[in-house]
Design an enzyme around this catalytic site. Structure first.
Site, mmCIF file in Angstrom:
data_model
loop_
_atom_site.group_PDB
_atom_site.id
_atom_site.type_symbol
_atom_site.label_atom_id
_atom_site.label_comp_id
_atom_site.label_asym_id
_atom_site.label_seq_id
_atom_site.Cartn_x
_atom_site.Cartn_y
_atom_site.Cartn_z
ATOM 1 C CG ASP A 122 -10.947 -3.952 -23.184
ATOM 2 O OD1 ASP A 122 -10.444 -5.085 -23.299
ATOM 3 O OD2 ASP A 122 -11.717 -3.465 -24.045
ATOM 4 C CG HIS A 137 -2.184 0.810 1.019
ATOM 5 N ND1 HIS A 137 -2.190 2.080 0.487
ATOM 6 C CD2 HIS A 137 -3.485 0.523 1.296
ATOM 7 C CE1 HIS A 137 -3.428 2.535 0.445
ATOM 8 N NE2 HIS A 137 -4.228 1.607 0.913
#
Length: 450
Positions: free
Chosen positions: A390, A165
């Site tokens: 995508d 993180h």
């Protein structure tokens, strides 16, 4: 069964800069001791193992390398100093790279992408392990990212990734994955990445007029540094399930609330109240003096003073916490109680610039408050739609956040990929608790009407 076919490392191209060092802002330092964030993206993409290995994998490798040219910290390491008088940095030097695992699985793709409860342990077959921490020159060298691509022959592909993180928040990491997907989809040519989308790394953009950078580090340095775990948290003794609140469900919930609320508040309040009810159903005792806690982070690039660019790569988060008595939260009006309290905190702290910025600069106090408190948290945000990445295979079928497995309870929140729109809540619970939650969640929605 899942079989690893290849493990390799992907560096940025030779044309990339030779070195980049990033100091940690006080907003990055907060996350130094947190476990890695783990996510899986499932894609419907029927292809053979031959096509996967000879076409898809080479394309993924090439596009990843090209993407890393713009995202050098992803290929770098966190350097945690032995002498904590010095603060950690993230550093990339030529030769650093991202580990990539290539695998194939004959497991049931339909089962894995379903919404009903499934054994949480099985998902770790598709998740890469961040390489172990090593000893460097007066510091610990901590890798911050790892990737895996797994083929389900004639069915689909799963992209799994884990990140420390401290590398960046959801805006940053999702931005990197979407950039990789775009470059892969467009074939890696010169038009595959627009200048407007280039990440910004300048830590001077995080305003620190009160010296919070040093204050926060004074708190975090007192915590002994523990390298990220070298194994997954299995057995988890948990099952995972996804709960969809379509647009109609959300509107119904909103209309039952005496105050105007957002879809975020409706979804999280409903899930939180159902969690409290399911806890009571399995005999879980209330903690924190009978109080249940709900915490969430707020992306504040646009709220900072001066505003931080949307393309800033790093952590730019504030936090908020809500407390409600368990008996009220688990009661008949639990949803309305939760919604009113979460809504109030958003109005009074999140939507008031001076308050949310004060929380940005008050992590030490927040850290102390959270000690010993069992709070339900939220991972992810519909604002950063990871499923829209995508690679040339269309939008994702499913996104699973594995980092919600653990001792504490947390929910993932994302856009629904279903035809009815709305939001998806992901949960990882003990089997009996999940059985109770499933029934309570469904019954509650059935009783809601306009």
């Amino acid at each position: 069964m899942t079989t690893v076919l290849e493990t390799c490392r992907i560096p940025p191209p030779p044309s990339a800069a030779a070195e980049l060092s990033l100091p940690l802002s006080y907003l990055d330092v907060t996350w130094v001791h947190f476990i890695p964030i783990r996510r899986l993206i499932f894609y419907d993409h029927p292809c053979s193992e031959s096509e996967f290995l000879n076409t898809i994998v080479p394309q993924l490798k090439q596009s990843l390398s090209l993407t890393l040219k713009h995202y050098l910290p992803v290929a770098g390491n966190l350097l945690y100093p032995s002498d904590t008088a010095r603060k950690p940095i993230i550093r990339y030097v030529a030769g650093d790279s991202v580990p990539l695992t290539i695998a194939v699985s004959d497991n049931d793709f339909e089962h894995l992408t379903a919404n009903y409860p499934r054994d949480a342990d099985q998902f770790y077959d598709y998740m890469p392990m961040i390489p172990p921490t090593t000893d460097g020159d007066e510091c610990k060298v901590v890798p911050v990212f790892a990737l895996q691509a797994t083929l389900f022959p004639s069915r689909g592909v799963v992209i799994g990734f884990a990140n420390h993180h401290v590398l960046g928040d959801a805006s940053s990491i999702v931005g990197f994955v979407k950039a990789w997907a775009e470059i892969n989809r467009l074939g890696g040519g010169s038009k595959s990445f627009s200048v407007e989308n280039l990440p910004v790394f300048d830590r001077e953009l995080i305003n620190d007029p009160c010296g919070w950078d040093q204050v926060n580090w004074e708190v975090m340095r007192e915590i002994p540094f523990t390298p990220p775990p070298s194994s997954f948290p299995i057995p988890t003794d948990r099952v995972r399930a996804t709960f969809t609140l379509n647009c109609t469900d959300l509107e119904k919930l909103k209309k039952t609330c005496p105050i105007q609320i957002s879809s975020f508040v409706a979804a999280t309040s409903y899930a939180w109240s159902c969690l409290a009810k399911s806890g009571d159903a399995v005999g879980e005792a209330a903690e924190n003096g009978g109080m249940d806690c709900f915490s969430f982070v707020v992306e504040v690039r646009g709220r900072a003073d001066p505003p931080v660019p949307a393309s800033y790569f790093g952590n730019c988060l504030s936090s908020a916490m809500v407390k409600v008595e368990r008996r009220r939260l688990a009661g008949e009006e639990g949803f309305a109680v939760a919604a009113e309290e979460i809504g109030r905190v958003i109005r009074e702290r999140v939507n008031r610039k001076e308050e949310v910025l004060r929380c940005m600069q008050n992590w030490p106090e927040s850290f102390e408050i959270l000690k010993g408190i069992r709070a339900v948290g939220v991972s992810g945000s519909p604002k950063f739609d990871l499923g829209a990445a995508d690679f040339g295979w269309g939008e994702a079928r499913k996104v699973e956040v594995l980092s919600i497995d653990g001792e504490k309870y947390s929910m993932s929140l994302s856009k629904s990929r279903g035809a009815g729109g709305g939001l998806e809540v992901g949960l990882s619970l003990e089997k009996k608790r999940m059985e109770a939650f499933v029934a309570i969640f469904a019954q509650g929605l059935a009783n809601v009407s306009y």
